[in-house]
Design an enzyme around this catalytic site. Sequence first.
Site, short mmCIF file in Angstrom:
data_model
loop_
_atom_site.label_atom_id
_atom_site.label_comp_id
_atom_site.label_asym_id
_atom_site.label_seq_id
_atom_site.Cartn_x
_atom_site.Cartn_y
_atom_site.Cartn_z
CE LYS A 69 37.74 36.83 33.37
NZ LYS A 69 38.83 37.61 32.78
CE LYS B 243 40.23 39.66 21.19
NZ LYS B 243 39.80 38.44 21.90
CG HIS C 63 48.00 33.24 30.41
ND1 HIS C 63 47.84 34.25 29.49
CD2 HIS C 63 48.68 32.26 29.75
CE1 HIS C 63 48.37 33.90 28.33
NE2 HIS C 63 48.89 32.70 28.47
CE LYS D 282 35.58 41.55 30.75
NZ LYS D 282 36.95 41.74 30.28
NE ARG D 283 37.68 32.53 32.46
CZ ARG D 283 38.35 32.70 33.61
NH1 ARG D 283 37.90 32.17 34.73
NH2 ARG D 283 39.46 33.41 33.64
CB THR E 205 42.86 40.00 24.43
OG1 THR E 205 42.00 38.88 24.69
CG2 THR E 205 44.30 39.61 24.73
#
Length: 853
Positions: A592, A698, A395, A586-587, A694
């Site tokens: 990110k 969504k 991952h 998100k985290r 993901t």
Amino acid sequence: MNSQKPQATASNTAAATPVIATEKTPIVQALQNHLTFSVGKAISSATERDWYSATASTVRDHVIDGWVKTRGEYCKQDPKRVFYLSLEFLIGRMLSNAALNLGIAPQVREGLNTLGHEMENVVEMETDAALGNGGLGRLAACFLDSMATLDIPGTGYGIRYEYGMFRQTIEKGQQVENPDNWLRYRNVWEFQRPELTYVVKFFGHVVEFPVARSAEQPKLEDDDKVPAAALPVTWETEHHWVGTEAVIAMAYDVPIPGYDTATVNNLRLWSAKAAREFDLHHFNAGNYEKAVEERNATENISKVLYPNDASASGRELRLKQQYFFVSASIQDILRRFLANHSDWNDLPKQIAIQLNDTHPAIAVAEMMYQLVDVHQLKWDHAWELVNKIFAYTNHTLMPEALETWSVELFGRLLPRHLGIIYQINYDFLQMVNHKFPGDTELLSRVSIIDETHGRRVRMAHLAIIGSHTVNGVAALHSELLKTTLFADFDRIYPGKFVNVTNGITPRRWLNQANPGLTQLISSAIGDDFQHDLSQLSRLVPLADDADFRAAFRAVKYANKVRLANRIESLTGVKPNTNSLFDVQIKRIHEYKRQLLNLLHVITLYNRIRSGGAEGVTPRTIIFGGKAAPGYWMAKLIIRLINDVAAIVNEDPAVGDRLKVVFYPNYEVSAAELLFPGSDLSEQISTAGTEASGTGNMKMALNGALTIGTLDGANIEIKEEVGDENIFIFGLTTQQVLETRARGYNPWDYYHANPALRQVLDMIAGGFFSVDEPDRYQAIFDTLLHNGDHYLLLADYESYVAKQDAIDVVYKDEEEWTRRAILNVARVGKFSSDRTIRQYAENIWKVRPLRARA
């Protein structure tokens, strides 16, 4: 609430009684029975939480019926089974999902209405199961849902955490971590299995001694058998792991119902129990803390998801957690096998084990320990079986994120397993040396033991060597695994690395999260998409239908109103529901790039303040996510987001044209509001860093357009929805490498772009932190003095330009809606049902087995 319906409260039970007496349905009767006999309450005194317990118990009865039948069918048919090992299962609330999957949601809703309650209010009483943190755990939950839906015989294995990672609150702009006591009101959905316990050992030492073993009898008729005394004897070394500390793993089972099928699979979670929970001698001596010391120390293993590993004790606890659940799971898997089989060669024919990331990678060594030391198989035979059993999902693409453990800690905690890993590594390096003779650098790079950074065990290497298949989770990710991160292993094991693009369950992320859109789709194309998400492609022509676009907009607006109301209740900020809802949830992590999003926020703010943003598209920019307790920079970014929000949201010159929100304690139930209410999906990681994502799937499924880099699954989403229906910006993976290779200097971008320079100077100069002007100097330094590792400044201009293009498109509501519909219509590929079919057919080699209704 409908005032004409009977209100089941203490003040008007008389009004409720006649209706209950004369209009009972089976669901109504079941609800009342459970309220009385499971909860122990009368209608007159029942709280909303009591009604949740009664409702969950009612739905659970239907689940258990299928669960028992499924297990019976598995025992009867004895199929090959999948065992999915994951440190996280972010399953979320179960009541709505179970009722939906079983097809009884309308009856449950009607029954509650008859009794004077709204299902939405009852569902809100359920606490999210705190068994995961982010995408890894949510993916595992989606996979369990799809395995059950597709009738794949499968079991999930994990840890029954007493507390989640933490419950996040924002105080004075800062993240505060609070205990996430999700089991406070008990978990209706779990079943304790005290008869299923296993001993898990730690510490101690290994004793080696030679033993004489007779050779196996040749395959002859009984009369021709060779006397045992005449068989040749070989000497082998036995290893005994002694002087250990024992922990008891007790099983808790959670049923996982499939959608529109009788199959109900199992999630088995392990809780740590002390071998001796209470020392009466110490208690009677008045030493009360000592009396429960062993129990407290033992139960810490399953106490908290991801304990802070900044300390030596925290690191030891994390490794304990991993081995604890792996050892219990492997013992349980072998117990199942031996109940029906005596030939060890049948093991790979009966079980497939998937390692979800490296957290359970120690299962490779544990399986060898069980087969060789406990069940007395020969080493080579055991290793041959192991290689046919395990598969590993990677991952990450970042070398620094690959899990390693110090040899010192590993050897102290698990001395026998370190010895097993040494032997696996020795055999592996011998093989590599024969294939690539004389390449000592290659041997160093692929060794399980890293000798260059203080001697560490590389868990990803153990997982790769021990598995028959390694998969990435998006096309780009899988290719980069083979060409960069694990290029050496791809040379050694050609064909071992494959791609299985991630997916999401439409049951949770469309049917449950967005019932309005689900109903609209059903009215347009029927219900076949519920079983086959690719059927959404039939919506494509409707993107050009004005009436359908209007209906689609109405659904989106209702979802935005619902989200805006929740935001206002949580934060006090009242979003403009006619604004563009721009969402990044998100985290919190530097790669990110929430910080890049925030640079754009400040840029918009400066435009509005300067009067240069006439006709600007109003935006509500929503952030959400947790920072790991020990991740100082991520927590500083959260504080900056909140400090910027405090300035922007109170500036009268801005008004409703720009609002900034940090949604606290992002979790599954929050995501079920945020995804349907989003207009714009922020997927802006530096190209080459995000394995898949993901959340991007969504968001698109719920009608949001994506702004993103060519990273992870964004690439495949772009291929599906079309270039014109996604907003791509920034450097590609290759361009990132080239930029770094020629010497990236963030100061060049700072000096060349006045708007960027103004934003960075405001951050560094204390504009958003007048009480502490240098509060965010570290962020400025990270971007400029420390090299801007994730290339925010290099991508800033492209990002802002693409955001400006988004403003233009959003003003044309018909065009925006058309593109949003096309996103929904073209993302059927990203169903986790498709993902699980690929795993089942290509990796696990298992076939569906449907339980009888």
